[in-house]
Design a protein around this motif. Structure first.
Motif, PDB file in Angstrom:
ATOM      1  N   GLY A   8      31.944  36.102  46.730  1.00 33.82           N
ATOM      2  CA  GLY A   8      33.505  36.598  46.151  1.00 33.82           C
ATOM      3  C   GLY A   8      33.610  37.833  45.863  1.00 33.82           C
ATOM      4  O   GLY A   8      34.796  38.276  45.887  1.00 33.82           O
ATOM      5  N   GLY A   9      32.765  38.870  46.243  1.00 29.42           N
ATOM      6  CA  GLY A   9      32.789  40.024  46.163  1.00 29.42           C
ATOM      7  C   GLY A   9      33.691  40.959  47.265  1.00 29.42           C
ATOM      8  O   GLY A   9      33.853  39.787  48.238  1.00 29.42           O
ATOM      9  N   GLY A  10      33.928  41.981  47.107  1.00 29.58           N
ATOM     10  CA  GLY A  10      34.854  42.518  48.291  1.00 29.58           C
ATOM     11  C   GLY A  10      35.208  43.754  47.982  1.00 29.58           C
ATOM     12  O   GLY A  10      35.106  44.315  46.989  1.00 29.58           O
ATOM     13  N   SER A  11      36.320  44.427  48.772  1.00 26.47           N
ATOM     14  CA  SER A  11      36.865  45.711  48.601  1.00 26.47           C
ATOM     15  C   SER A  11      38.599  45.379  48.060  1.00 26.47           C
ATOM     16  O   SER A  11      39.066  44.923  48.907  1.00 26.47           O
ATOM     17  CB  SER A  11      36.846  46.686  49.707  1.00 26.47           C
ATOM     18  OG  SER A  11      35.455  46.866  50.058  1.00 26.47           O
ATOM     19  N   VAL A  12      38.844  45.941  47.053  1.00 28.38           N
ATOM     20  CA  VAL A  12      40.130  45.749  46.641  1.00 28.38           C
ATOM     21  C   VAL A  12      40.666  47.217  46.297  1.00 28.38           C
ATOM     22  O   VAL A  12      39.893  48.221  45.789  1.00 28.38           O
ATOM     23  CB  VAL A  12      40.250  44.607  45.363  1.00 28.38           C
ATOM     24  CG1 VAL A  12      39.753  43.392  45.935  1.00 28.38           C
ATOM     25  CG2 VAL A  12      39.467  45.044  44.303  1.00 28.38           C
ATOM     26  N   GLN A  13      42.161  47.137  45.997  1.00 29.85           N
ATOM     27  CA  GLN A  13      42.802  48.308  45.211  1.00 29.85           C
ATOM     28  C   GLN A  13      42.595  48.248  43.804  1.00 29.85           C
ATOM     29  O   GLN A  13      42.666  46.988  43.182  1.00 29.85           O
ATOM     30  CB  GLN A  13      44.013  48.435  45.726  1.00 29.85           C
ATOM     31  CG  GLN A  13      44.242  48.695  47.246  1.00 29.85           C
ATOM     32  CD  GLN A  13      43.916  50.138  47.671  1.00 29.85           C
ATOM     33  OE1 GLN A  13      44.299  50.922  47.050  1.00 29.85           O
ATOM     34  NE2 GLN A  13      43.305  50.059  48.924  1.00 29.85           N
ATOM     35  N   ALA A  14      42.775  49.300  43.210  1.00 31.63           N
ATOM     36  CA  ALA A  14      43.022  49.343  41.587  1.00 31.63           C
ATOM     37  C   ALA A  14      44.230  48.425  41.222  1.00 31.63           C
ATOM     38  O   ALA A  14      45.344  48.367  41.745  1.00 31.63           O
ATOM     39  CB  ALA A  14      43.243  50.716  41.089  1.00 31.63           C
ATOM     40  N   GLY A  15      43.939  47.634  40.083  1.00 29.88           N
ATOM     41  CA  GLY A  15      44.928  46.859  39.673  1.00 29.88           C
ATOM     42  C   GLY A  15      45.011  45.465  40.172  1.00 29.88           C
ATOM     43  O   GLY A  15      45.607  44.520  39.805  1.00 29.88           O
ATOM     44  N   GLU A  16      44.033  45.156  41.340  1.00 32.00           N
ATOM     45  CA  GLU A  16      43.783  44.010  41.733  1.00 32.00           C
ATOM     46  C   GLU A  16      42.564  43.015  41.219  1.00 32.00           C
ATOM     47  O   GLU A  16      42.274  43.423  40.101  1.00 32.00           O
ATOM     48  CB  GLU A  16      43.809  44.025  43.496  1.00 32.00           C
ATOM     49  CG  GLU A  16      44.873  44.651  43.978  1.00 32.00           C
ATOM     50  CD  GLU A  16      44.441  44.586  45.629  1.00 32.00           C
ATOM     51  OE1 GLU A  16      45.580  44.749  46.336  1.00 32.00           O
ATOM     52  OE2 GLU A  16      43.249  44.282  46.019  1.00 32.00           O
ATOM     53  N   SER A  17      42.897  41.660  41.550  1.00 34.37           N
ATOM     54  CA  SER A  17      41.904  40.718  40.959  1.00 34.37           C
ATOM     55  C   SER A  17      40.850  40.330  41.997  1.00 34.37           C
ATOM     56  O   SER A  17      41.020  40.259  43.137  1.00 34.37           O
ATOM     57  CB  SER A  17      42.627  39.756  40.270  1.00 34.37           C
ATOM     58  OG  SER A  17      43.490  40.365  39.549  1.00 34.37           O
ATOM     59  N   LEU A  18      39.736  39.843  41.380  1.00 35.92           N
ATOM     60  CA  LEU A  18      38.649  39.116  42.259  1.00 35.92           C
ATOM     61  C   LEU A  18      38.161  38.005  41.412  1.00 35.92           C
ATOM     62  O   LEU A  18      38.092  38.229  40.181  1.00 35.92           O
ATOM     63  CB  LEU A  18      37.600  40.254  42.784  1.00 35.92           C
ATOM     64  CG  LEU A  18      37.919  40.836  43.969  1.00 35.92           C
ATOM     65  CD1 LEU A  18      36.569  41.822  44.049  1.00 35.92           C
ATOM     66  CD2 LEU A  18      37.990  40.178  45.272  1.00 35.92           C
ATOM     67  N   ARG A  19      37.567  37.088  41.949  1.00 38.13           N
ATOM     68  CA  ARG A  19      37.022  35.877  41.364  1.00 38.13           C
ATOM     69  C   ARG A  19      35.691  35.876  42.057  1.00 38.13           C
ATOM     70  O   ARG A  19      35.656  35.438  43.145  1.00 38.13           O
ATOM     71  CB  ARG A  19      37.649  34.541  41.288  1.00 38.13           C
ATOM     72  CG  ARG A  19      37.072  33.586  40.426  1.00 38.13           C
ATOM     73  CD  ARG A  19      37.619  32.137  40.227  1.00 38.13           C
ATOM     74  NE  ARG A  19      37.316  31.533  41.414  1.00 38.13           N
ATOM     75  CZ  ARG A  19      37.614  30.110  41.662  1.00 38.13           C
ATOM     76  NH1 ARG A  19      38.019  29.530  40.482  1.00 38.13           N
ATOM     77  NH2 ARG A  19      37.271  29.326  42.647  1.00 38.13           N
ATOM     78  N   LEU A  20      34.711  35.972  41.423  1.00 43.65           N
ATOM     79  CA  LEU A  20      33.079  35.840  41.864  1.00 43.65           C
ATOM     80  C   LEU A  20      32.635  34.427  41.388  1.00 43.65           C
ATOM     81  O   LEU A  20      33.040  33.849  40.156  1.00 43.65           O
ATOM     82  CB  LEU A  20      32.279  36.899  41.101  1.00 43.65           C
ATOM     83  CG  LEU A  20      32.577  38.302  41.078  1.00 43.65           C
ATOM     84  CD1 LEU A  20      31.629  39.265  40.679  1.00 43.65           C
ATOM     85  CD2 LEU A  20      32.765  38.780  42.752  1.00 43.65           C
ATOM     86  N   THR A  21      31.966  33.925  42.381  1.00 43.60           N
ATOM     87  CA  THR A  21      31.359  32.696  42.099  1.00 43.60           C
ATOM     88  C   THR A  21      29.874  32.660  42.040  1.00 43.60           C
ATOM     89  O   THR A  21      29.251  33.437  42.935  1.00 43.60           O
ATOM     90  CB  THR A  21      31.773  31.581  43.158  1.00 43.60           C
ATOM     91  OG1 THR A  21      33.457  31.612  43.080  1.00 43.60           O
ATOM     92  CG2 THR A  21      31.172  30.250  42.900  1.00 43.60           C
ATOM     93  N   CYS A  22      29.007  31.982  41.198  1.00 43.41           N
ATOM     94  CA  CYS A  22      27.697  31.918  41.314  1.00 43.41           C
ATOM     95  C   CYS A  22      27.283  30.675  41.332  1.00 43.41           C
ATOM     96  O   CYS A  22      27.738  29.457  40.451  1.00 43.41           O
ATOM     97  CB  CYS A  22      27.102  32.536  39.806  1.00 43.41           C
ATOM     98  SG  CYS A  22      25.275  32.136  39.862  1.00 43.41           S
ATOM     99  N   SER A  23      26.685  30.152  42.410  1.00 47.43           N
ATOM    100  CA  SER A  23      26.370  28.620  42.769  1.00 47.43           C
ATOM    101  C   SER A  23      24.675  28.602  42.461  1.00 47.43           C
ATOM    102  O   SER A  23      24.201  29.178  42.851  1.00 47.43           O
ATOM    103  CB  SER A  23      26.577  28.389  44.037  1.00 47.43           C
ATOM    104  OG  SER A  23      27.922  28.464  44.257  1.00 47.43           O
ATOM    105  N   ALA A  24      24.465  27.401  41.518  1.00 52.31           N
ATOM    106  CA  ALA A  24      22.906  27.296  41.162  1.00 52.31           C
ATOM    107  C   ALA A  24      22.574  25.910  41.684  1.00 52.31           C
ATOM    108  O   ALA A  24      23.217  25.189  41.795  1.00 52.31           O
ATOM    109  CB  ALA A  24      22.803  27.347  39.545  1.00 52.31           C
ATOM    110  N   SER A  25      21.507  26.167  42.268  1.00 49.90           N
ATOM    111  CA  SER A  25      20.888  24.969  42.768  1.00 49.90           C
ATOM    112  C   SER A  25      19.187  25.051  42.269  1.00 49.90           C
ATOM    113  O   SER A  25      18.568  25.862  41.836  1.00 49.90           O
ATOM    114  CB  SER A  25      20.849  24.980  44.113  1.00 49.90           C
ATOM    115  OG  SER A  25      20.428  25.873  44.861  1.00 49.90           O
ATOM    116  N   GLY A  26      18.680  23.738  42.481  1.00 49.04           N
ATOM    117  CA  GLY A  26      17.298  23.465  42.067  1.00 49.04           C
ATOM    118  C   GLY A  26      16.842  23.347  40.700  1.00 49.04           C
ATOM    119  O   GLY A  26      15.726  23.167  40.380  1.00 49.04           O
TER     120      GLY A  26
END
Length: 124
Positions: A8-26
């Motif tokens: 979910g990471g990436g490059s955005v402009q100031a003021g914008e939003s991002l949602r990171l996801t962490c998937s767990a397994s095992g």
């Protein structure tokens, strides 16, 4: 073998939003605590938010009110919703899981498992 993978990471402009996801397994049993950290070049790793099994989330002051951690038990996934991003949020973001939680959790020693990270870049 347990594994945490961020996305979910990436490059955005100031003021914008991002949602990171962490998937767990095992995991045989769901981790007691899961958290998000970040590390910018030349800076120490910084704990951001943590959530415990069946409990309320906790945040450090720098992201309180802008970042929200949440958990989907059915999907073994933890999210970090990041709003109103600033260039100061530019860093590699990591997910971590542990079997305990202390007041010193932002230092990272409570966590046994770590993901490889996802890069977030915020430009002005």
């Amino acid at each position: 073998q347990v594994q945490l993978v961020e996305s979910g990471g990436g490059s955005v402009q100031a003021g914008e939003s991002l949602r990171l996801t962490c998937s767990a397994s095992g995991y045989i049993t769901r981790p007691y605590s899961m958290a998000w950290f970040r590390q910018a070049p030349g800076r120490e790793r910084e704990g951001l938010a943590v959530i415990i099994r069946g409990g309320s989330p906790s945040y450090v002051g720098s992201v309180k009110g802008r970042f929200t951690i949440s958990q989907d038990y059915a999907k073994n996934t933890v999210y970090l919703q990041m709003n109103n991003l600033t260039p100061g949020d530019t860093a590699m973001y990591y997910c971590a899981a542990g079997s305990k939680l202390s007041a010193d959790w932002p230092q990272g020693r409570d966590f046994d498992d770590w993901g490889p990270g996802t890069q977030v870049t915020v430009s002005s």
